[in-house]
Design an enzyme around this catalytic site. Structure first.
Site, PDB file in Angstrom:
ATOM      1  N   SER A  50       0.849  -1.186   0.000  1.00 15.33           N
ATOM      2  CA  SER A  50       0.000   0.000   0.000  1.00 15.33           C
ATOM      3  C   SER A  50       0.887   1.240   0.000  1.00 15.33           C
ATOM      4  CB  SER A  50      -0.922  -0.020   1.215  1.00 15.33           C
ATOM      5  OG  SER A  50      -0.163  -0.192   2.372  1.00 15.33           O
ATOM      6  N   CYS A  51       0.297   2.379  -0.304  1.00 14.35           N
ATOM      7  CA  CYS A  51       1.021   3.642  -0.373  1.00 14.35           C
ATOM      8  C   CYS A  51       1.672   3.949   0.982  1.00 14.35           C
ATOM      9  CB  CYS A  51       0.037   4.747  -0.721  1.00 14.35           C
ATOM     10  SG  CYS A  51       0.763   6.389  -0.680  1.00 14.35           S
TER      11      CYS A  51
END
Ligand SMILES: Cc1cc2nc3c(=O)[nH]c(=O)nc-3n(C[C@H](O)[C@H](O)[C@H](O)COP(=O)(O)OP(=O)(O)OC[C@H]3O[C@@H](n4cnc5c(N)ncnc54)[C@H](O)[C@@H]3O)c2cc1C
Lengths: 381, 80
Positions: free
Chosen positions: B18-19
């Site tokens: 994920s970011c």
């Protein structure tokens, strides 16, 4: 035959899991059907969040540490030794000082994360950090002498332990210098690797205006490539240079060579199913806490909630039932936003966090939690 | 662009991260490769392209484009 559950690492993740298992499988352990073994390389348990307060003279590293044995349920066999090899084929781990291997039926890796400032040239010599007892103590000395100049808080490594600790440090430093009447003589800069003040969007949206209000300069897309300790300059991958008088860096982090060598994750973090915490590289191996490559933060609260879910799963398996409990990514982080106020965020794999308005009450809740953590470690909370 | 337009020297697999994981993995790799190296970043995260374009604009590294794969995208960046 006794079913053997071996846990490597007695940090937040390992100790909560071991104590929960002792509780859930008390009958099976007493009957000799199940054995839970917890291996840790020191005789102490460390509550790392304490280190945030050490540079400001509010805590000492000793406050972060307690003897491990009294925190661990008697039904758990505690082994003080370092694991230096994980063999997922023969299902055994090797212990360094005993020069022996221990077989397992289920293995849980919970070795945490290691800080590796030396990965960035010049950082260890030129920078300070509060990500270890020695670093936090040395930083305390520096801060007590620091009456004017440019203090840079730079997030060099992502992912790192505690997603909000760098922001907390910058905000506490701001308030601390104000309290000491020095703020006008201290310039404060906070740097972050991506294009906003924090990886979690809602936190970035909350922190950006707050940093502005507190006169803390935020530099984004800032990735330290090397530090020049003589000239006190950070050189970035993006081609920028930033002068500092005192550099407080969040150092790069690394997982574990054990993980790489066992083929469980190329970068040292164990590649796991985020809900079941089962390693993808081997059967009957699980990872918990910071060493697991999860799409949530490397936070003690995440480790705590994940340990609860994994304890349920392993207890079911040990009883011959199908495990149904899953970890949903739940994480709760307090965020100190000064010396006497705080907010918090709660999120999971699906829900994004919304920071609340900072208040004194939440600050006191965080301090209260820091005390009651020792009940968490014992599996009570 | 298509798969045949560019040949990567190094691949960074950040599928599932994920970011800001994918961008950070790329930047980490960029620190250790020589100028001229083409790095391929594999990501399934929606925000990666915007972040990557912005970062290459800031850093002066060359963004060569993206290729859609089944469950992820491949992004190509050349170190200046
Ligand atoms: C400054 C700071 C502030 C933080 N603040 C917060 C906060 O406010 N809230 C929050 O939720 N989290 C916070 N965290 C993060 C939190 O401390 C970690 O996420 C948590 O400790 C992770 O637990 P763990 O059990 O995975 O790893 P650890 O707690 O690091 O424990 C790992 C254990 O494994 C042992 N070990 C390692 N390798 C071996 C081996 N080969 N053999 C045997 N034993 C081994 C270690 O000695 C250690 O006891 C903070 C962290 C820091 C550094």
């Amino acid at each position: 035959m006794t079913e053997r559950i071996v846990i490597v690492g007695a940090g937040t993740a390992g100790i909560v899991l071991a104590n929960n298992l002792a509780d859930e499988l008390a009958d099976e352990i007493d009957a000799g059907d199940v054995a839970v073994e917890l291996v840790n390389d020191t005789e102490e348990h460390v509550y790392k969040p304490t280190w945030l307060y050490v540079p400001f003279g509010e805590k000492t590293p000793a406050d972060a540490t307690r003897p491990l044995a009294p925190l661990v349920d008697d039904r758990v066999t505690l082994v003080i030794d370092r694991v230096d090899d994980v063999d997922t084929e023969s299902k055994a781990v090797s212990l360094v000082s005993r020069a022996e291997t221990r077989p397992y039926d289920h293995l849980v890796l919970a070795m945490g994360a290691q800080v590796t400032p030396e990965e960035t040239p010049g950082l260890a010599e030129g920078g300070h950090h509060f990500y270890g007892p020695a670093g936090a103590t040395a930083l305390r000395e520096e801060l007590s002498d620091f009456t004017e100049g440019h203090l840079v808080v730079s997030v060099v490594g992502v992912p790192h332990m505690c997603p909000v600790a760098p922001l907390e440090f910058a905000l506490i430093a701001d308030a601390w210098f104000r309290d000491h009447g020095l703020r006008d003589d201290v310039e404060l800069t906070y740097t972050y690797p991506i294009g906003r003040a924090h990886g979690i969007e809602a936190v970035a949206e909350w922190a950006g205006p707050l940093m502005d209000e507190r006169d803390i300069t935020v530099e984004t897309f800032f990735n330290a490539e090397r530090v020049d300790p003589d000239d006190e300059v950070i050189h970035t991958v993006e081609g920028r240079d930033l002068d500092y008088d005192l550099l407080v860096a969040i150092p790069p982090h690394d997982g574990s060579d054990l993980v790489r060598d066992a083929g469980l994750g190329d970068d040292g973090w164990v590649d796991v199913d985020p809900n079941t915490l089962e390693a993808r590289g081997a059967d009957d191996v699980y990872a918990l806490g910071d060493v697991a490559d999860l799409p949530t933060s490397k936070a003690g609260s995440a480790a705590h909630y994940a340990a609860g879910a994994l304890a349920d799963r392993l207890a079911s398996v040990a009883r011959g039932e199908r495990p149904t409990a899953e970890y949903d990514g739940k994480t709760v982080c307090f965020i100190e936003s000064g010396t006497d106020e705080a907010t918090y965020i709660a999120f999971d794999y699906d829900e994004s966090p919304v920071p609340k308005e900072p208040s004194k009450l939440i600050h006191w809740s965080k301090l209260g939690y820091n005390q009651s953590y020792w009940l968490t470690a014992r599996g009570v909370l | 662009m298509s798969e045949t337009d560019v040949r990567a020297d190094v691949t960074v697999d950040a599928v599932g991260s994920s970011c800001p994981g994918p961008l950070m993995d790329l930047i980490g790799k960029m620190k250790s490769v020589d100028s001229g190296t083409v790095v391929e970043l594999l990501s399934s995260n929606e925000g990666t392209e915007d972040d990557l374009v912005e970062w290459t604009e800031q850093s002066g590294y060359e963004y060569l484009g993206a290729v859609d794969r089944d469950d992820h995208q491949a992004f190509y960046v050349r170190k200046s």
